[in-house]
Design an enzyme around this catalytic site. Structure first.
Site: not given
Ligand code: GLN
Length: 240
Positions: A95, A195
């Protein structure tokens, strides 16, 4: 005895949705097979040695933590990560970490640099965050398999023309909610929005990463309940 040497990048900043569970699974899968396991961490302001780790790992994070990490990583770790990837080390990024493997993450009013290990860009476009369970079909050289996980990202990721996605979306949004692909796979560099944490839900993938990182064929271990449950519900959602 072969030993898997893992380096976590910014674990105190890039660890949303218990992504550090991925490390626990790598450790357990090694130890259950009698393989050695070493884990170290690196964070802001530290350089890294590209030659002393087999697997480099980074989890997801909030935009504000990504900003600190992005600048630091481009300044202190970019070249070493390229050398590590060039010699075939595994790089796994989830992510927020995945977004920083590319060229840039364009947020409102700010463009964060990536390390450019893969040809992709991420853009925070107007619209809903892409949230929910996601299942993809991926092939890491051992035949097509399902990866099940949970995604929650505002950024939309677009791969360059010569880049390959990690998998085809069976259900969920994937890289950008439009093109039907999820993640990136170039050599042993893997980025994904999933995740779960990722590896507890997909222990076959943990095993495959160990194989790739150490250049080994692993003997199979008995199945895993959490993986079975995650895959059964992903298959139901995808209607496959
Ligand atoms: N901050 C990033 C986004 O919202 C990644 C979010 C995350 O790692 N879940 O795209």
């Amino acid at each position: 005895m072969p030993t898997l040497r893992v380096l976590s990048l910014y674990p105190e900043l890039m660890n949303i949705y218990a992504d550090r569970g991925n490390i626990a699974v790598l450790r357990a899968r090694c130890e259950w097979r009698g393989l050695g396991f070493e884990h170290a961490a690196t964070s802001l302001g530290e350089s890294l040695d590209p030659d002393v780790h087999d697997l480099f790992y980074m989890g997801g994070g909030q935009d504000r933590d990504q900003a600190a990490v992005a600048h630091d990583m481009a300044e202190t770790k970019r070249d070493a990560l390229h050398s590590a990837a060039d010699r075939g080390a595994v790089v796994l990024a989830v992510c927020g970490g995945y977004q920083l493997l590319g060229h840039s993450y364009e947020m409102e009013g700010e463009e964060l640099p990536g390390v450019g290990l893969v040809d992709l860009r991420t853009i925070r476009e107007p619209g809903e965050r892409l949230i929910g369970n996601c299942a993809i079909e991926a092939d890491l050289g051992s035949g097509p398999r399902v990866i099940a996980g949970f995604e929650n990202h505002g950024g939309r990721t677009y791969l360059g023309p010569d880049e390959h996605a990690l998998g085809r979306v069976l259900s969920g949004h994937g890289n950008n909610g439009k093109d039907g692909f999820e993640g990136v796979l170039r050599g042993n560099v893997i980025g994904t929005y999933l995740h779960g944490p990722l590896l507890p839900k997909n222990v076959w993938l943990a095993d495959r990463l160990i194989e790739l990182a150490l250049g080994l064929d692993l003997e199979r271990l008995p199945g895993d309940d959490m993986e079975d449950a995650a895959h059964a519900s992903a298959r139901r959602a995808a209607g496959v």
